[in-house]
Design an enzyme around this catalytic site. Structure first.
Site: not given
Length: 852
Positions: A260, A686
């Site tokens: 990590k 939209d």
């Protein structure tokens, strides 16, 4: 005000004061920068300009003509029309008069290197004695610009010990122009050329969008093959896969384990000679990570999309976030660990198993010895031993990944992260004062979001060097507030606390949380600029998170009840790429039902049913033809032919689950409620882009339409659709009928198109939509539907139609930014549409005249 401005010029105004410009000229090499060196006073009033400057840190340069020069301030967050906003303005060197017309790119390596936009320009007149205002640090002015107008003030702050420059506050005075809702920064095109910052940087012609320039290229003598063109295309940003926190690492050989890394997540996109470096949220940080470009260009492929982590190393050779912050500030060495390959030479690899993607990545990077790019190795199985060894070496932890899993956008359990210590992001909500001379604060007060609350999580007083202290103090000055942003703060902390708007995200290393939930032994590692504050919640290992669904979970594939609805074939996969089952989908709707039903409940609706899964044969259904569980809701509606028809509707959570049982993947709703279907209560636009346009174009269009609606008196809310577009939703009181709403919607869309015909179109014609955004107003008529908030979409990666705030939209990079795996954390955060129900507005005659 009409006619020329009248005022008294200061003594010596006509002569350029070379001594005032000496600092400006010393900082610049005019053989390498095209910035002007001089200029004479303006003839038609005192000049003012605002230049948007994308340098090391994006900011706005506010300049006023005085004494034959441009007095200048750097306003980090830009001007605001809200009188309550006190924007920090750091005074910089005086600039020559000709700088008031400068727009272009300052070369990298030169002072202020970056792109400059002439964001606003006009004249200003002092209110009162300007000379005294400059001297006393209290300058009142009237601005006459294209964007900034009305009364404004510059107030000088008292210098703190060690400060070398004067800090001022830029404040909008209360007048007819002031507004608490309009964000003037959304007007994001040059006042000189009409270009965006990106278009200026790329050299687009004045008045022409970059897309028009690209489409106008002449064909070469030898046309490349379709395959070559595909390979050289620059891959688009796509949402990254995220790991779920786990207290242990899996041990079976089905998992790969990687280190990590402690840095910034990055997507590396290359297409031919073009390279883009994106953060996890889609921000273009190509310039910020510029030292990596030559290493990317050295890779032996013309097109790829690589997932990785940009890092810097500490003295012990470990990746360290503080070292990375220092490297980005001071120009230190950067490296990048590459751990996934999403696209290669035009081929999408995300559907292939991880182990195959990593093999392809390792092959691609085989010749990168000595490069700043490193292949991230892995170990198969033995997760517990790997984690223990990494912790022993002082590293951050391990990321465990299913070897056979495809790449899935959003957070999922196919990637797990196990940490050696405790570290996560917290939001800064205040600070405590310091008794030490020259130290601006002793500790920061931090918190996390829990639902609608901002919860106090303690103080952090270590990890700050001189640079961090100065940087934070400068940021704090513009974020100050009187009231606490926290839900509660302990009494002993309140004494001596100063509160801030909770917008700064800090990376904190800590030993543990106390019984009260407060940080113990916290260490500041740096600010994170790749994650918005509103998304910061407390990280908990998945084995400590209780399941949200109340239904009985079965793993044998037999029918089972969820919230009283019988679910057959619960383990059937409905989103194949993510392994999401019918039961998973039902449990998702259990989680989001409360928010979804506020907007989608008790309305006629149409369902998109996909009985064989989301990417197979699907169909619309609006009438109840039988077969639905009894929990499904209904409403009788008289059709145009006079006949009554039974429409489907959502009466509650049971209705949602009944639809899921019948293979529903999408919910589309009317703009009216069942009790009066002829009186709409929402208006929807939209924004549907041509495929040649990117999301940035759609986002900018939505912000401009938001401002246009607001200028007419209408408050609106944005929703990313899970596809390519954005819905702008306007709540309404039920006063107008459908014909009135439709006429207004059409008139508004056509007005926007008339103003900018090169960007917008208000007709459905595919031919006319080329290179433009279709403003779809047709959803505002009886019987038409729009995708419901929080509905899934029957598309790859399980995207969700997600309501967002306007501030959040500005940081998004895709209309499909949210997926099923993201919603658990999101639903715990504040509702971005929390104010929706309190908005009381309707279409008026004045709005029709003003906006259409």
């Amino acid at each position: 005000m009409s006619g020329p401005l009248q005022f008294n010029r200061p003594n010596g105004f006509e002569a350029m004061n070379d001594s005032l410009l000496s600092p400006y000229r010393k900082k610049r090499d005019f053989q390498h920068t095209s910035e002007p060196t001089g200029g004479s006073a303006s003839a038609d009033g005192l000049l003012f300009v605002v230049q948007k400057h994308d340098a090391t840190r994006l900011h706005y340069d506010f300049r006023l003509e005085w004494d034959g020069v441009l007095k200048s301030w750097a306003v980090t967050r830009g001007p605001s029309l809200d009188p309550a906003d006190k924007r920090l303005a750091v005074q910089t060197e005086d600039h020559p008069m000709d700088y008031g017309n400068f727009e272009g790119t300052i070369p990298k390596g030169q002072y202020g290197g970056g792109t400059v936009m002439l964001w606003d320009t006009g004249t200003w007149e002092p209110v009162g004695d300007a000379a005294k205002g400059f001297a006393d640090g209290n300058l009142k002015m009237h601005l006459h610009g294209a964007k900034m107008q009305g009364l404004w003030a510059l107030i000088r702050m008292k210098r703190r010990p060690g400060e070398k420059r004067d800090n001022w506050l830029l404040i909008k005075e209360k007048d007819d122009v002031a507004s608490t809702s309009r964000n003037i920064l959304r007007l994001d095109r040059s006042a000189k050329t009409g270009r965006t910052l990106h278009q200026i940087a790329s050299g687009a012609a004045a008045g022409k969008p970059a897309a028009a320039k690209a489409s106008a290229r002449q064909p070469s003598a030898r046309q490349p093959s379709a395959r070559t063109q595909k390979q050289a295309a620059l891959p688009a940003f796509r949402p990254v896969q995220l790991a779920t926190l786990s207290s242990t690492a899996p041990t079976s050989d089905a998992w790969l384990h990687e280190v990590k890394y402690d840095g910034y997540r990055i997507l590396i996109a290359r297409g031919g000679d073009k390279v883009r470096l994106y953060t996890r949220n889609g921000k273009d940080w190509t310039d910020k990570f510029g030292d990596l470009l030559r290493h990317v260009e050295a890779l032996p492929a013309r097109s790829f999309l690589i997932d990785g982590e940009v890092v810097a190393f500490d003295g012990a050779g470990r990746t360290d976030f503080s070292a990375l912050q220092e490297a980005l500030t001071d120009g230190g060495a950067l490296s990048c660990f590459c751990f996934d390959l999403l696209e290669h030479d035009g081929q999408d690899l995300t559907g292939k198993p991880l182990i195959e993607r990593k093999a392809a990545l390792e092959s691609l990077m085989a010749g990168t010895h000595g490069s700043a790019l490193h292949y991230s190795p892995h170990i198969v199985g033995h997760g517990g031993d790997v984690l223990a060894e990494l912790c022993r070496k002082g590293l951050e932890g391990v990321v465990s990944k299913r070897a056979d899993a495809p790449y899935m956008a959003g957070r999922s359990k196919a990637w797990l992260k196990s940490k050696c210590g405790r570290r996560q992001e917290f939001v800064i909500g205040g600070y405590s004062t310091s008794d030490k001379p020259g130290r601006p604060f002793s500790s920061i007060l931090v918190g996390v979001n829990e639902g609608k609350k901002f919860v106090y999580r303690g103080r952090v007083g270590s990890g700050f060097d001189g640079t961090a202290l100065d940087d934070l103090a400068e940021r704090f000055a513009s974020l100050s507030r009187k009231d606490s942003p926290f839900d509660t703060v302990p009494a002993d902390i309140r004494r001596g606390a100063h509160y801030l708007d909770p917008v700064l995200v800090a990376e904190i290393d800590f030993a543990e949380l106390t019984r009260e939930g407060h940080i113990r032994h916290g260490v500041f590692k740096g600010l994170r600029e790749d994650k918005p504050a509103k998304r910061v919640v407390e990280e908990k290992p998945m084995d400590q998170v209780k399941p949200r669904a109340k239904g009985r979970r079965k793993s044998d594939g037999k029918p089972g009840d969820i919230e009283g609805v019988r679910l057959t074939s619960p383990e059937r996969v409905v989103f194949e790429g993510q392994g999401i089952t019918k039961r998973d989908l039902a449990e998702y709707y259990v989680m989001v039902a409360d928010r979804m039903l506020v907007h989608a409940g008790k309305r006629p609706l149409s369902l998109v049913r996909c009985p064989q899964g989301g990417q197979k044969a699907c169909f619309f259904q609006k009438h109840d033809t039988g077969g639905f569980p009894p929990q499904m809701g209904h409403v009788d509606i008289r059709e145009k032919d006079g006949e009554n028809a039974v429409y489907l509707s959502l009466d509650g959570l049971g209705s949602i689950l009944a639809a899921v049982q019948m293979g529903t993947m999408e919910f589309h709703i009317w703009g009216a409620h069942n009790d009066d279907v002829d009186k709409p209560d929402r208006l929807v636009f939209d924004l549907d882009p041509d495929e040649s346009l990117g999301f940035a174009d759609v986002r900018q269009a939505a912000l401009e339409m938001r401002d246009r609606l607001a200028d007419g008196g209408l408050t609106s809310f944005p929703m990313v659709t899970g596809g390519k577009g954005i819905h702008i939703v306007v709540p309404l009181v039920r006063r107008q009928d459908w014909p009135t709403l439709k006429d207004f919607a059409r008139g508004f869309a056509e007005a926007v198109t008339r103003d900018e015909p090169d960007r917008f179109v208000a007709t459905m014609s595919k031919a006319r939509r080329k290179g433009r955004i279709f403003i779809d107003w047709l959803r505002n008529e009886r019987g038409s539907t729009a995708i419901a908030p929080y509905s899934t979409r029957a598309r790859k990666d399980a995207p969700v139609a997600t309501p967002v705030s306007w501030d959040e939209l500005d940081a998004l990079s895709s209309a499909a930014a949210f997926h099923l795996g993201d919603m658990a954390a999101r639903i715990e955060q504040a509702d971005p549409w929390a104010e929706y129900a309190s908005v009381r507005q309707s279409i008026t005659r004045r709005m029709i005249e003003t906006l259409s």
